[in-house]
Each structure stands twice: as C-alpha cells, then as structure tokens.
Design a protein around this motif. Sequence first.
Motif, short mmCIF file in Angstrom:
data_model
loop_
_atom_site.label_atom_id
_atom_site.label_comp_id
_atom_site.label_asym_id
_atom_site.label_seq_id
_atom_site.Cartn_x
_atom_site.Cartn_y
_atom_site.Cartn_z
N ASP A 1 0.83 -1.19 0.00
CA ASP A 1 0.00 0.00 0.00
C ASP A 1 0.88 1.25 0.00
OD1 ASP A 1 -2.88 0.99 0.55
OD2 ASP A 1 -1.64 2.05 2.01
N ARG B 1 1.42 3.08 3.34
CA ARG B 1 2.44 2.47 4.20
C ARG B 1 3.84 2.92 3.77
NH1 ARG B 1 3.05 -3.92 5.47
NH2 ARG B 1 4.91 -3.75 6.76
N THR C 1 4.33 6.53 4.87
CA THR C 1 4.60 6.62 6.30
C THR C 1 6.08 6.38 6.59
OG1 THR C 1 2.36 5.91 6.84
CG2 THR C 1 4.02 5.64 8.56
#
Length: 158
Positions: A68, A71, A74
């Motif tokens: 994803d 992710r 992040t």
Amino acid sequence: MRIVIEGATEEFAEKIVALAAQHHAELSVTTVRPGWTVDRAERYLRSLPAGGRRMAEMVVLDGDGYLDADRLRTALGKLNGPSNALTRAVPRGVRKGWWPEGTPAPITPVSNPDNPSWHQNIAYRMDKELVPVFREALTRIAASPQAPGNDQNTEDSA
C-alpha cells in the motif's frame, strides 16, 4: 568479427547461422532474454539511491510483491524521489548494457481504478514470480554489503 543482433527470435537466429554456414563462415549467436535474474536484480537494487532501494525492499520483503502506498509514505515520506529512481533504473541499465532492451520494470505503480483521474498511486506491485528473485538479490546484498560510495549507483547519468 562480431555481429550483435538484439531482439531476434530463435527462428531468426537459426536462419542466420545457416546462412553463415552456407558461406563457410563461423558464426555463433547468443540470445539474451529480457527479464530478471538474481544477478540483474542485484545490480538493479545496488544502482538505486537509498530511498529507491528502501522502497524496493519494502515492496519485496514487507509486502511480498504488493504494498500500500500509504504504508510506503509513512516510512519514506513523499514517494516522488524513490518512485522516480525505480523508473529511471531500468532504461539506465539498458543504456549501460546491464540487461537487454525490453526488460520490464520490476516494480510498477497501482492507480485507483475507481478514480483514474486522480494520479496519486494507491500501491506498488511486483509480479509474484519476481519476488523470490528479488528476495535472493536482497539476501546477497545483505550478506556482502559494499562500502558506502562503492555501489553501482549512477544517478548522474539518469
């Protein structure tokens, strides 16, 4: 004399060898197939700057070929730099003779199918059959890391 013909089919290669034999010439044909081997994957990964390599590692190791984009964001922040590095590495490798023309990008972005006009990617993916190849390449890199500055990173020519 050496003659290089890229992108030839095996049928064409057989015909050219037969033609050379008719003229009593010795000719050997080496076919280089596009695609990813562990050696090519290792060279690809070593050629990436840190952010691009980390992105590739995450797609392969953390996502098993699909991760994803949120992710990744992040962990890496903006994905422009790392994703551009992945994109530029394949044609650079072709120019440098590391792999043949037609070698596909190992990691590709996934767009939102419900909102194709929005260009932010929702994930990054790798074909399942490539995951073990790149996993082995990452294992090799981890087992024999090169000293900083000795990587095959050639971003200057991208």
